[in-house]
Motif scaffolding. Sequence first.
Motif, PDB file in Angstrom:
ATOM      1  N   ARG A 171      10.591  -6.378   0.552  1.00  0.00           N
ATOM      2  CA  ARG A 171       9.154  -6.452   0.831  1.00  0.00           C
ATOM      3  C   ARG A 171       8.877  -7.355   2.023  1.00  0.00           C
ATOM      4  O   ARG A 171       8.013  -7.051   2.855  1.00  0.00           O
ATOM      5  N   GLN A 172       9.594  -8.466   2.112  1.00  0.00           N
ATOM      6  CA  GLN A 172       9.366  -9.383   3.223  1.00  0.00           C
ATOM      7  C   GLN A 172       9.765  -8.752   4.556  1.00  0.00           C
ATOM      8  O   GLN A 172       9.077  -8.933   5.566  1.00  0.00           O
ATOM      9  N   ARG A 209      -3.804  -5.044   1.232  1.00  0.00           N
ATOM     10  CA  ARG A 209      -3.012  -4.065   1.973  1.00  0.00           C
ATOM     11  C   ARG A 209      -3.560  -2.650   1.839  1.00  0.00           C
ATOM     12  O   ARG A 209      -3.565  -1.889   2.814  1.00  0.00           O
ATOM     13  N   ALA A 215       7.016  -6.384   5.603  1.00  0.00           N
ATOM     14  CA  ALA A 215       5.684  -6.927   5.852  1.00  0.00           C
ATOM     15  C   ALA A 215       5.407  -6.992   7.356  1.00  0.00           C
ATOM     16  O   ALA A 215       6.294  -7.347   8.140  1.00  0.00           O
ATOM     17  N   GLU A 255       3.807  -9.087   9.169  1.00  0.00           N
ATOM     18  CA  GLU A 255       3.949 -10.409   9.776  1.00  0.00           C
ATOM     19  C   GLU A 255       5.400 -10.845   9.925  1.00  0.00           C
ATOM     20  O   GLU A 255       5.681 -11.870  10.565  1.00  0.00           O
ATOM     21  N   ALA A 292      -2.582  -9.378  -2.938  1.00  0.00           N
ATOM     22  CA  ALA A 292      -1.819  -8.780  -1.841  1.00  0.00           C
ATOM     23  C   ALA A 292      -1.973  -7.263  -1.833  1.00  0.00           C
ATOM     24  O   ALA A 292      -2.084  -6.640  -0.764  1.00  0.00           O
TER      25      ALA A 292
END
Length: 355
Positions: free
Chosen positions: A71-72, A236, A75, A77, A232
């Motif tokens: 997931r990171q 999104r 993302a 960002e 979150a």
Amino acid sequence: MLVILYRTLISTFYAQNAGFFLVIVLIAFGFMRPIEHEALIAATLGSPFLLALAAGLWLLYTLKTTAYVRRQLRAPEHLFLQTFCLLPSPRRWSLWLLVQTALLVPILGYGGWMVARGLRYGAHEAIGAIVGVQGLLLMGGAWANDYRLRHPNPEGPAVPRLGFRLPYVLFFPTYWLRHEPVSMLLTKAFSGLLLAGVCRLYPTDEYDQRLLLIGLVLSVATHAQVGSQVSAFEHRYLLILPNLPLAWYQRLGRYALTYGLIWFPELLIVLRNCPVAVGLDYVVWLWLTGWGWLLFLHALSYASDRSPDRWLTGILIGVVVATLTIMFGLPVGAWLAIGWLGAVVGGYRFKSPPR
């Protein structure tokens, strides 16, 4: 590069799962004495079934870490992490091994304790199994992370579209089940095991209903991260939500239905394992109390100035204070009123999700 990976993957993982680790620490060191840990480890070393069960739990935790890293990396960002691919493979693999080792510290530490006890008892086969399983989990987790880095948008099988319109209250539960199944499984498994455990423990000694309330507090604490996950998800996929002409009580009602659905399995577990000496009305009061406190935590988690460190500290202090208050005899009715009143006040304060 290691500092960047630490700040984006490691520290945030432990911060976002603060409630999960808090419950584990409370169970492992708050309710179990060292002699009970020794007995559990000795039984596990001598039982292939218990050893396989421990390996299964370690596997679930490893899947939780790899799902988080995935997931990171996905993302927006964190898209700059794609430049990590430019590093030579040996360097990249060594960094992934360090990251995965840091993420697996809880199970590696407990596995090390089991190995130390195994050396004392001469359980060499169990030691080999523990070292082998944890080595495979470490290498497999690092490989999975590196694979996702090199394949950021893998093609998966097409899922057939459903022929009916999904109600709003099912939006997040469906997303949670389909896109974060490990998080959902671990949250509900630990919550259910806690409630089932205290229900089974209740008739073994001269316990009173305060034990069930303490179990409820710990079960609710395992859901401490759900509010941030809902936030979150809405930021999104539901960017239009703050602009909808909904009153605060309408938003609160929708959240109440969503959390009621999330909390419903706990009702079935408590009913199934309810001690004979505990009335059905008390079980319903317990479940309603947990439902209200989940909504209260949801309202608190939506505070715009909340940081992970402050949230962890607040959850820790809250669990300790709640446990002490329960021991001093605050009844379930008071907890029910506090939880739902806090949910209503929080629902009025946060009239729409923070931008």
